[in-house]
Design an enzyme around this catalytic site. Sequence first.
Site, PDB file in Angstrom:
ATOM      1  N   SER A 124      54.175  36.038  -3.169  1.00 51.28           N
ATOM      2  CA  SER A 124      53.685  36.347  -4.509  1.00 51.28           C
ATOM      3  C   SER A 124      52.441  35.528  -4.779  1.00 51.28           C
ATOM      4  O   SER A 124      52.286  34.419  -4.249  1.00 51.28           O
ATOM      5  CB  SER A 124      54.781  35.974  -5.516  1.00 51.28           C
ATOM      6  OG  SER A 124      54.257  35.941  -6.828  1.00 51.28           O
ATOM      7  N   TYR A 148      61.200  29.429  -9.024  1.00 52.42           N
ATOM      8  CA  TYR A 148      60.951  30.696  -8.328  1.00 52.42           C
ATOM      9  C   TYR A 148      59.699  30.573  -7.459  1.00 52.42           C
ATOM     10  O   TYR A 148      59.700  30.920  -6.272  1.00 52.42           O
ATOM     11  CB  TYR A 148      60.789  31.844  -9.341  1.00 52.42           C
ATOM     12  CG  TYR A 148      60.214  33.105  -8.733  1.00 52.42           C
ATOM     13  CD1 TYR A 148      60.974  33.900  -7.884  1.00 52.42           C
ATOM     14  CD2 TYR A 148      58.893  33.493  -8.990  1.00 52.42           C
ATOM     15  CE1 TYR A 148      60.438  35.038  -7.309  1.00 52.42           C
ATOM     16  CE2 TYR A 148      58.359  34.635  -8.427  1.00 52.42           C
ATOM     17  CZ  TYR A 148      59.131  35.404  -7.584  1.00 52.42           C
ATOM     18  OH  TYR A 148      58.595  36.527  -7.003  1.00 52.42           O
ATOM     19  N   LYS A 152      59.166  30.630  -3.148  1.00 53.01           N
ATOM     20  CA  LYS A 152      58.246  31.450  -2.338  1.00 53.01           C
ATOM     21  C   LYS A 152      57.364  30.547  -1.485  1.00 53.01           C
ATOM     22  O   LYS A 152      57.106  30.823  -0.308  1.00 53.01           O
ATOM     23  CB  LYS A 152      57.370  32.320  -3.253  1.00 53.01           C
ATOM     24  CG  LYS A 152      58.124  33.407  -4.001  1.00 53.01           C
ATOM     25  CD  LYS A 152      58.644  34.458  -3.057  1.00 53.01           C
ATOM     26  CE  LYS A 152      59.458  35.520  -3.775  1.00 53.01           C
ATOM     27  NZ  LYS A 152      60.140  36.447  -2.871  1.00 53.01           N
TER      28      LYS A 152
HETATM   29  P1  NAD Z   1      64.243  43.708  -7.252  1.00 55.89           P
HETATM   30  O1  NAD Z   1      65.148  42.747  -7.918  1.00 55.89           O
HETATM   31  O2  NAD Z   1      64.154  45.080  -7.789  1.00 55.89           O
HETATM   32  O3  NAD Z   1      64.576  43.766  -5.693  1.00 55.89           O
HETATM   33  C1  NAD Z   1      65.206  42.708  -4.992  1.00 55.89           C
HETATM   34  C2  NAD Z   1      66.428  43.280  -4.309  1.00 55.89           C
HETATM   35  O4  NAD Z   1      67.111  42.237  -3.599  1.00 55.89           O
HETATM   36  C3  NAD Z   1      67.446  43.882  -5.285  1.00 55.89           C
HETATM   37  O5  NAD Z   1      67.724  45.213  -4.891  1.00 55.89           O
HETATM   38  C4  NAD Z   1      68.656  42.990  -5.185  1.00 55.89           C
HETATM   39  O6  NAD Z   1      69.881  43.689  -5.357  1.00 55.89           O
HETATM   40  C5  NAD Z   1      68.502  42.422  -3.782  1.00 55.89           C
HETATM   41  N1  NAD Z   1      69.151  41.113  -3.616  1.00 55.89           N
HETATM   42  C6  NAD Z   1      69.116  40.056  -4.463  1.00 55.89           C
HETATM   43  N2  NAD Z   1      69.847  39.041  -3.944  1.00 55.89           N
HETATM   44  C7  NAD Z   1      70.329  39.457  -2.753  1.00 55.89           C
HETATM   45  C8  NAD Z   1      71.151  38.869  -1.744  1.00 55.89           C
HETATM   46  N3  NAD Z   1      71.624  37.612  -1.881  1.00 55.89           N
HETATM   47  N4  NAD Z   1      71.440  39.581  -0.645  1.00 55.89           N
HETATM   48  C9  NAD Z   1      70.981  40.854  -0.499  1.00 55.89           C
HETATM   49  N5  NAD Z   1      70.227  41.473  -1.423  1.00 55.89           N
HETATM   50  C10 NAD Z   1      69.893  40.782  -2.534  1.00 55.89           C
HETATM   51  O7  NAD Z   1      62.784  43.025  -7.228  1.00 55.89           O
HETATM   52  P2  NAD Z   1      61.374  43.619  -6.787  1.00 55.89           P
HETATM   53  O8  NAD Z   1      60.502  43.605  -7.983  1.00 55.89           O
HETATM   54  O9  NAD Z   1      61.542  44.869  -6.014  1.00 55.89           O
HETATM   55  O10 NAD Z   1      60.881  42.444  -5.849  1.00 55.89           O
HETATM   56  C11 NAD Z   1      61.077  42.482  -4.439  1.00 55.89           C
HETATM   57  C12 NAD Z   1      60.529  41.198  -3.833  1.00 55.89           C
HETATM   58  O11 NAD Z   1      59.156  41.059  -4.169  1.00 55.89           O
HETATM   59  C13 NAD Z   1      61.220  39.938  -4.336  1.00 55.89           C
HETATM   60  O12 NAD Z   1      61.352  39.040  -3.262  1.00 55.89           O
HETATM   61  C14 NAD Z   1      60.247  39.389  -5.361  1.00 55.89           C
HETATM   62  O13 NAD Z   1      60.348  37.994  -5.487  1.00 55.89           O
HETATM   63  C15 NAD Z   1      58.912  39.788  -4.751  1.00 55.89           C
HETATM   64  N6  NAD Z   1      57.841  39.911  -5.759  1.00 55.89           N
HETATM   65  C16 NAD Z   1      58.016  40.749  -6.826  1.00 55.89           C
HETATM   66  C17 NAD Z   1      57.009  40.853  -7.791  1.00 55.89           C
HETATM   67  C18 NAD Z   1      57.195  41.748  -8.998  1.00 55.89           C
HETATM   68  O14 NAD Z   1      56.440  41.594  -9.946  1.00 55.89           O
HETATM   69  N7  NAD Z   1      58.117  42.693  -9.000  1.00 55.89           N
HETATM   70  C19 NAD Z   1      55.830  40.110  -7.650  1.00 55.89           C
HETATM   71  C20 NAD Z   1      55.686  39.287  -6.525  1.00 55.89           C
HETATM   72  C21 NAD Z   1      56.712  39.201  -5.584  1.00 55.89           C
HETATM   73  C1  UD1 Z   2      54.859  36.630 -14.098  1.00 57.58           C
HETATM   74  C2  UD1 Z   2      55.406  35.320 -13.590  1.00 57.58           C
HETATM   75  C3  UD1 Z   2      55.092  35.204 -12.093  1.00 57.58           C
HETATM   76  C4  UD1 Z   2      55.656  36.391 -11.344  1.00 57.58           C
HETATM   77  C5  UD1 Z   2      55.127  37.685 -11.945  1.00 57.58           C
HETATM   78  C6  UD1 Z   2      55.805  38.866 -11.313  1.00 57.58           C
HETATM   79  C7  UD1 Z   2      55.418  33.750 -15.464  1.00 57.58           C
HETATM   80  C8  UD1 Z   2      54.762  32.552 -16.071  1.00 57.58           C
HETATM   81  N1  UD1 Z   2      54.843  34.215 -14.342  1.00 57.58           N
HETATM   82  O1  UD1 Z   2      53.464  36.616 -13.918  1.00 57.58           O
HETATM   83  O2  UD1 Z   2      55.632  34.001 -11.559  1.00 57.58           O
HETATM   84  O3  UD1 Z   2      55.303  36.320  -9.971  1.00 57.58           O
HETATM   85  O4  UD1 Z   2      55.399  37.712 -13.362  1.00 57.58           O
HETATM   86  O5  UD1 Z   2      55.110  40.024 -11.626  1.00 57.58           O
HETATM   87  O6  UD1 Z   2      56.412  34.259 -15.950  1.00 57.58           O
HETATM   88  N2  UD1 Z   2      52.341  39.373 -21.598  1.00 57.58           N
HETATM   89  C9  UD1 Z   2      52.343  39.567 -22.965  1.00 57.58           C
HETATM   90  N3  UD1 Z   2      53.501  39.979 -23.549  1.00 57.58           N
HETATM   91  C10 UD1 Z   2      54.662  40.200 -22.861  1.00 57.58           C
HETATM   92  C11 UD1 Z   2      54.646  39.999 -21.466  1.00 57.58           C
HETATM   93  C12 UD1 Z   2      53.479  39.577 -20.868  1.00 57.58           C
HETATM   94  O7  UD1 Z   2      51.332  39.379 -23.624  1.00 57.58           O
HETATM   95  O8  UD1 Z   2      55.673  40.555 -23.466  1.00 57.58           O
HETATM   96  C13 UD1 Z   2      51.089  38.970 -20.936  1.00 57.58           C
HETATM   97  C14 UD1 Z   2      51.176  37.633 -20.211  1.00 57.58           C
HETATM   98  O9  UD1 Z   2      50.870  36.575 -21.070  1.00 57.58           O
HETATM   99  C15 UD1 Z   2      50.143  37.830 -19.105  1.00 57.58           C
HETATM  100  C16 UD1 Z   2      50.235  39.334 -18.785  1.00 57.58           C
HETATM  101  O10 UD1 Z   2      50.803  39.927 -19.948  1.00 57.58           O
HETATM  102  O11 UD1 Z   2      48.847  37.553 -19.570  1.00 57.58           O
HETATM  103  C17 UD1 Z   2      51.107  39.656 -17.574  1.00 57.58           C
HETATM  104  O12 UD1 Z   2      52.370  39.032 -17.730  1.00 57.58           O
HETATM  105  P1  UD1 Z   2      53.574  39.274 -16.690  1.00 57.58           P
HETATM  106  O13 UD1 Z   2      53.790  40.718 -16.488  1.00 57.58           O
HETATM  107  O14 UD1 Z   2      54.733  38.464 -17.165  1.00 57.58           O
HETATM  108  O15 UD1 Z   2      53.017  38.702 -15.309  1.00 57.58           O
HETATM  109  P2  UD1 Z   2      52.440  37.262 -14.913  1.00 57.58           P
HETATM  110  O16 UD1 Z   2      52.326  36.372 -16.091  1.00 57.58           O
HETATM  111  O17 UD1 Z   2      51.217  37.473 -14.126  1.00 57.58           O
END
Ligand code: NAD
Ligand code: UD1
Length: 337
Positions: A124, A148, A152
């Site tokens: 991330s 978190y 990572k």
């Molecule tokens: P998500 O929660 O939808 O997907 C994660 C999946 O992992 C889920 O289906 C959950 O059931 C499974 N899981 C959790 N714990 C587990 C375990 N102990 N054993 C097996 N399965 C397990 O989340 P996502 O948004 O699809 O994110 C996927 C990955 O990407 C994550 O590692 C997350 O940290 C990373 N990531 C997500 C974002 C985001 O904004 N969505 C941003 C950066 C990184």
């Molecule tokens: C957040 C997490 C980051 C994570 C990412 C996943 C925090 C501090 N950071 O990042 O660790 O990897 O999500 O996608 O939680 N905002 C509003 N109102 C809301 C929600 C968000 O104004 O109700 C604004 C935030 O201040 C920011 C932007 O929208 O400026 C995006 O927010 P968000 O979707 O939470 O993502 P990140 O802050 O980038």
Amino acid sequence: MRVLVTGGAGYIGSHTVLTLLEAGHDVVALDSLANASPESLRRVGDLAGREVDLRVVDLLDEQGLTDAVVDARPDAVVHFAGLKAVGESVAEPERYYRTNVGGTLNLVRAMDAAGCRTMAFSSSATVYGRVTQVPIREDAPLGATNPYGWSKFMVEQVLRDVAAADERWAVGLLRYFNPVGAHPSGRIGEDPTGTPNNLVPFIAQVAVGRHERLVVHGGDYDTVDGTGVRDYIHVVDLAEGHLAALERLTTTAGAHAWNLGTGRGSSVLEVVAAFSAACGHEVPYEVRDRRPGDVAASYADPALAASELGWTAERTLAQMCEDAWRWQSANPNGYAE
Ligand code: NAD
Ligand code: UD1
């Protein structure tokens, strides 16, 4: 290629399973269903025209995991499974480190046992910690601001060390910026449990009437309109980035960090405007105080992924909002119905 996708039933995982199937790969999904519904992969199966092989296994069940990985005989693994809620990680750090770091250690051991040493890992942009300069390149200083983020950061280090110790390993550390949107069919998308903390899922729930208005966290940043700027990337672009990374990893050993972002920053108010256009009515909002821990602006320099993976994100903010809206309006309660 035969690809094992951990966390395959989740938001990004389900879209990536579909992209892999559409590209002709064989896929085995592994998920504990801790934060997902099997309905996501049932729908992926409908869209792909073939049923998805889902193994319900917890990463923390070391023997069960090893048995599943050995049985799946993958050529490569895409590792999404883990916990991702920042606030929850502050309240329950041990659970986050155990699942994200410990779970990945179990997976590395299971892959070794299965003779598979190619992994694309869901990292991330959070590993850039306190961002001081944008756009962010992969060689920017690393850090974190919550458990978190540290989990990572630690997994990246573990995987770099594993790849340094044994040249048979090929690892992609894929640093996602802000994944949003849904498959254009509207059949699969993001289904957060409880009230979403992230911007686009929250806006989508305001637009369907589940919340009265969006609270904008801060209007006094040094940005285009005072609100926070982020690099929103369409989840299907992100899924395609995984395909490109896997192709590259089959020909290159070692550990490689790649930013998966668009390189374009959008402010909160720009996202509100794009979503309002997509759903056909104004999304109400009010500007309040900054959210602790937020940075003013974060967006990628995506040049390395373009040159090394031959991949760039193509979809616009308008498409992200239109697809998020199609999913949200057709499935107001996610997969629950
Ligand atoms: P998500 O929660 O939808 O997907 C994660 C999946 O992992 C889920 O289906 C959950 O059931 C499974 N899981 C959790 N714990 C587990 C375990 N102990 N054993 C097996 N399965 C397990 O989340 P996502 O948004 O699809 O994110 C996927 C990955 O990407 C994550 O590692 C997350 O940290 C990373 N990531 C997500 C974002 C985001 O904004 N969505 C941003 C950066 C990184
Ligand atoms: C957040 C997490 C980051 C994570 C990412 C996943 C925090 C501090 N950071 O990042 O660790 O990897 O999500 O996608 O939680 N905002 C509003 N109102 C809301 C929600 C968000 O104004 O109700 C604004 C935030 O201040 C920011 C932007 O929208 O400026 C995006 O927010 P968000 O979707 O939470 O993502 P990140 O802050 O980038």
